[in-house]
Design a protein around this motif. Sequence first.
Motif, mmCIF file in Angstrom:
data_model
loop_
_atom_site.group_PDB
_atom_site.id
_atom_site.type_symbol
_atom_site.label_atom_id
_atom_site.label_comp_id
_atom_site.label_asym_id
_atom_site.label_seq_id
_atom_site.Cartn_x
_atom_site.Cartn_y
_atom_site.Cartn_z
ATOM 1 N N GLY A 178 -3.362 16.532 6.788
ATOM 2 C CA GLY A 178 -2.259 16.665 7.733
ATOM 3 C C GLY A 178 -1.068 15.797 7.415
ATOM 4 O O GLY A 178 -0.399 15.302 8.314
ATOM 5 N N ALA A 179 -0.801 15.615 6.124
ATOM 6 C CA ALA A 179 0.316 14.765 5.699
ATOM 7 C C ALA A 179 1.161 15.516 4.687
ATOM 8 O O ALA A 179 0.637 16.231 3.835
ATOM 9 C CB ALA A 179 -0.205 13.467 5.078
ATOM 10 N N ASN A 180 2.464 15.310 4.771
ATOM 11 C CA ASN A 180 3.394 15.925 3.827
ATOM 12 C C ASN A 180 4.380 14.871 3.341
ATOM 13 O O ASN A 180 5.582 14.944 3.600
ATOM 14 C CB ASN A 180 4.129 17.091 4.500
ATOM 15 N N PRO A 181 3.886 13.844 2.626
ATOM 16 C CA PRO A 181 4.778 12.751 2.228
ATOM 17 C C PRO A 181 5.896 13.173 1.285
ATOM 18 O O PRO A 181 6.905 12.464 1.193
ATOM 19 C CB PRO A 181 3.832 11.744 1.561
ATOM 20 N N ALA A 182 5.766 14.305 0.612
ATOM 21 C CA ALA A 182 6.860 14.766 -0.236
ATOM 22 C C ALA A 182 8.134 14.963 0.576
ATOM 23 O O ALA A 182 9.247 14.836 0.051
ATOM 24 C CB ALA A 182 6.483 16.071 -0.946
ATOM 25 N N GLU A 183 7.992 15.253 1.882
ATOM 26 C CA GLU A 183 9.166 15.410 2.744
ATOM 27 C C GLU A 183 9.348 14.229 3.683
ATOM 28 O O GLU A 183 10.472 13.859 4.000
ATOM 29 C CB GLU A 183 9.038 16.706 3.559
ATOM 30 N N HIS A 201 -8.279 12.910 -8.524
ATOM 31 C CA HIS A 201 -8.173 14.268 -7.976
ATOM 32 C C HIS A 201 -7.563 14.189 -6.580
ATOM 33 O O HIS A 201 -8.061 13.449 -5.716
ATOM 34 C CB HIS A 201 -9.566 14.899 -7.910
ATOM 35 N N LEU A 202 -6.494 14.933 -6.341
ATOM 36 C CA LEU A 202 -5.806 14.938 -5.049
ATOM 37 C C LEU A 202 -6.127 16.222 -4.300
ATOM 38 O O LEU A 202 -5.861 17.326 -4.792
ATOM 39 C CB LEU A 202 -4.295 14.804 -5.236
ATOM 40 N N ILE A 203 -6.691 16.072 -3.107
ATOM 41 C CA ILE A 203 -7.044 17.192 -2.235
ATOM 42 C C ILE A 203 -6.161 17.109 -1.000
ATOM 43 O O ILE A 203 -6.097 16.061 -0.348
ATOM 44 C CB ILE A 203 -8.525 17.120 -1.827
ATOM 45 N N VAL A 204 -5.471 18.184 -0.650
ATOM 46 C CA VAL A 204 -4.588 18.197 0.520
ATOM 47 C C VAL A 204 -5.096 19.226 1.521
ATOM 48 O O VAL A 204 -5.379 20.373 1.167
ATOM 49 C CB VAL A 204 -3.131 18.504 0.128
ATOM 50 N N VAL A 205 -5.217 18.789 2.765
ATOM 51 C CA VAL A 205 -5.637 19.651 3.868
ATOM 52 C C VAL A 205 -4.414 19.942 4.723
ATOM 53 O O VAL A 205 -3.855 19.031 5.354
ATOM 54 C CB VAL A 205 -6.733 18.964 4.709
ATOM 55 N N GLY A 302 -0.562 15.528 11.225
ATOM 56 C CA GLY A 302 -1.160 16.859 11.282
ATOM 57 C C GLY A 302 -2.578 16.854 11.798
ATOM 58 O O GLY A 302 -3.029 17.804 12.451
ATOM 59 N N ALA A 303 -3.312 15.782 11.511
ATOM 60 C CA ALA A 303 -4.684 15.654 12.004
ATOM 61 C C ALA A 303 -4.761 14.904 13.316
ATOM 62 O O ALA A 303 -5.752 15.031 14.051
ATOM 63 C CB ALA A 303 -5.542 14.934 10.960
ATOM 64 N N GLU A 304 -3.739 14.113 13.630
ATOM 65 C CA GLU A 304 -3.831 13.153 14.728
ATOM 66 C C GLU A 304 -3.156 13.604 16.021
ATOM 67 O O GLU A 304 -3.584 13.202 17.109
ATOM 68 C CB GLU A 304 -3.206 11.825 14.289
ATOM 69 N N GLN A 305 -2.096 14.403 15.929
ATOM 70 C CA GLN A 305 -1.341 14.779 17.123
ATOM 71 C C GLN A 305 -2.004 15.970 17.815
ATOM 72 O O GLN A 305 -1.464 17.064 17.909
ATOM 73 C CB GLN A 305 0.115 15.095 16.765
ATOM 74 N N HIS A 306 -3.213 15.706 18.298
ATOM 75 C CA HIS A 306 -4.030 16.714 18.966
ATOM 76 C C HIS A 306 -4.709 16.093 20.169
ATOM 77 O O HIS A 306 -4.895 14.874 20.250
ATOM 78 C CB HIS A 306 -5.108 17.255 18.013
ATOM 79 N N LEU A 336 -1.392 7.131 7.356
ATOM 80 C CA LEU A 336 -0.005 7.022 6.904
ATOM 81 C C LEU A 336 0.896 6.939 8.137
ATOM 82 O O LEU A 336 1.347 7.942 8.683
ATOM 83 C CB LEU A 336 0.374 8.217 6.033
ATOM 84 N N THR A 337 1.133 5.720 8.585
ATOM 85 C CA THR A 337 1.973 5.480 9.755
ATOM 86 C C THR A 337 3.337 6.138 9.565
ATOM 87 O O THR A 337 3.855 6.180 8.455
ATOM 88 C CB THR A 337 2.154 3.964 9.947
ATOM 89 N N GLY A 338 3.934 6.612 10.647
ATOM 90 C CA GLY A 338 5.186 7.344 10.542
ATOM 91 C C GLY A 338 6.430 6.496 10.736
ATOM 92 O O GLY A 338 7.251 6.359 9.837
ATOM 93 N N GLN A 339 6.595 5.897 11.927
ATOM 94 C CA GLN A 339 7.842 5.204 12.240
ATOM 95 C C GLN A 339 7.975 3.890 11.485
ATOM 96 O O GLN A 339 6.987 3.270 11.092
ATOM 97 C CB GLN A 339 7.919 4.932 13.743
ATOM 98 N N GLY A 340 9.231 3.450 11.351
ATOM 99 C CA GLY A 340 9.536 2.282 10.547
ATOM 100 C C GLY A 340 8.721 1.058 10.904
ATOM 101 O O GLY A 340 8.239 0.349 10.032
ATOM 102 N N ASN A 341 8.545 0.780 12.190
ATOM 103 C CA ASN A 341 7.705 -0.328 12.610
ATOM 104 C C ASN A 341 6.618 0.166 13.551
ATOM 105 O O ASN A 341 6.265 -0.495 14.523
ATOM 106 C CB ASN A 341 8.521 -1.443 13.278
#
Length: 703
Positions: A178-183, A201-205, A302-306, A336-341
């Motif tokens: 549930g992460a899209n760090p490229a964006e 090996h990188l696996i993306v869900v 993507g995995a957490e906001q549920h 992968l924390t989102g906001q700056g702090n």
Amino acid sequence: MTTTDTHCPYCALQCGMGLRRPPHGAAGTGVPPVEVVERPGFPVNRGALCGKGRTAAAVLDPAVRLTAPLVRDPATGTLVPASWDEALHRVATGLEETATRHGRAATGVFGGGGLTNEKAYLLGKFARVVLRTPHIDYNGRFCMSSAAAAHRSAFGIDRGLPFPVEDIATAGCVILVGANPAETMPPLLRHFTELRRNGGHLIVVDPRRTRTVEQADTHLRPVPGTDLALALGLLHLAIADGHLDEEFIADRTTGYEQARAAAMAHWPERVEQLTGVPVPLMREVVRRFADAPTAMVLTARGAEQHSKGTDTVGAWINLCLATGKAGRPGSGYGCLTGQGNGQGGREHGQKADQLPGYRSLTDPAARAHVAKVWGVDPGTLPGPGVSAYELLDRLGTPGGVRALLVAGSNPVVSAPRASHITERLAALDFLAVSDVVLSETAALADVVLPVAQWAEETGTTTNLEGRVILRQAAVTPPDGVRTDLDVLHALAARLGVPQGFPDDPQEVFDELRRASAGGPADYAGISYDRIRAENGVFWPCPQDTHPGTPRLFLDRFATPDGRARFAAVSHRPAAEEPDAHYPLHLTTGRVTAQYQSGAQTRRVPELNAAAPGPFVELHPRLATRLGVTDGQLLAVTSRRGRALAPARITDTIRPDTVFMPFHWPGTGRANTLTNPALDPVSRMPEFKVCAVRVEKATTGEQS
């Protein structure tokens, strides 16, 4: 030219950058007062910056921000410029009169995950010592509270990553859920690129084929809202196929048998039916993860906001524990924390249930320790308040907050069920907003206080690794602008507490160190000088001579017995499933050029050009069924509202799902649609999945 070392004001990477004055920059010239330059010596980004970071100085221009207080004219109902004395008087009066009329609990504070540690700390102290209200929470509740709750339950402590970002490149396998760090945080991609270059090996869900998926070796594409089932299915296969690390389970964990029983009820064929992920692919993922000498699971929103986000993260942690991929170098679970702090913002008292140092507000010893630092009686400290959405949902109602101070947040755009929250804000007796720009929330306020930005004031933040860093002032704020610390100092004095609210950030940080001492997030040994000398210091750091803790859990977990705890969890559906009236899943996310509600990034021309507005992403098969062409205006409707945005037809999304970028204002506001159903533990709203229908916009809507 002198260069000031500092950090980006946006995401939780807190990329290192330098700021220097250009030869001809001046107010009103269109040239920012400083220019951003690379800072290769900071290990998280090694000089790399995304478009948001490169253009961060543009919002420092006085032409695009607030430079004078605004108050609402009672005769015209409009916001008009005012002196600081008048503005502060109105705020203090509004809070005081509300407390007198309705009780102290009728006042409240709503903070932000972009505030420095010093601001978050003093904001929590202001709520509890000056206002003496239980009602304070912050928008970080909408960010990673589910991961934090699962992390604390499993490991006894919550730090987004229990290891440095640099360790990612050393892992043999990473599952990114549930992460899209490229964006969302592009400089992080280099660590995944190095991972693959090193043979990992990188696996993306992800239900979408995102730009991050394009960098992956394996893509799992579950139905939105089924990440919990997928994690349980993978654990089932790890058990059935003999991939357990039984020695690790016996020596370093508890609760395995209960978690095993729950996982064995999720047999692979059932999980395939729920998620759409084929059994052979699940089996291959488990083999790669378990056989790798080092491996990680990293989750994001993507995995957490549920409404089951805490259980979902717990299930992914179970997979790490069962295979021995935790508490060892190069392995573990991380968020992968989102906001700056987002990390520091929840450690020092800005959350409804916490005191500084990540202490619990209900712990008598914690209350006594912090009260002693603050010089107050522990009995005067209020108990826990309600979570962010619950606080906002009850604004202006009997028993709810009636006078609110908002600092560094824009809930009109970023809250779930946003139209309803806008109505609740409008129902307040009094609203004050402290911000850099006239956000959509500030536009509703009775008083707006213009405050300094990241490059105009010094303060610490804590990035996603738990590294405490220092943003240093490079320029002075424009005339008419004050710092948040100065605002709290002035308001506290007007409300009868003239001591204990310094406006000097280093003085505040030194008090924060004392308040956090001995707590889970112990900053006692961290100082501004150490941060400058060491490129940041990892907490916990209990003494000046302590080296800091880049890697947690290598010897023991932070639980009373030192063992990690499995979570006995089972799959349950999303709070709202598609039906005949609302037949599609809506999922939400971010785009590269916008940060949070866009209050700042939408004021940068280069970023606006790259992200001109919201859109509805849908599969060609769905577009054909609806008779929709690319770019056509669509109406997306849920049980809570309706949003309009142009179609973006792509085969990168599932045919049963549509995607919209959230936290966007105007008629394309996806947050109008999202479901405020809350996780029972973290109180996280279900931003990531709800049921919708999609149709062509009506003629009236198109005009």
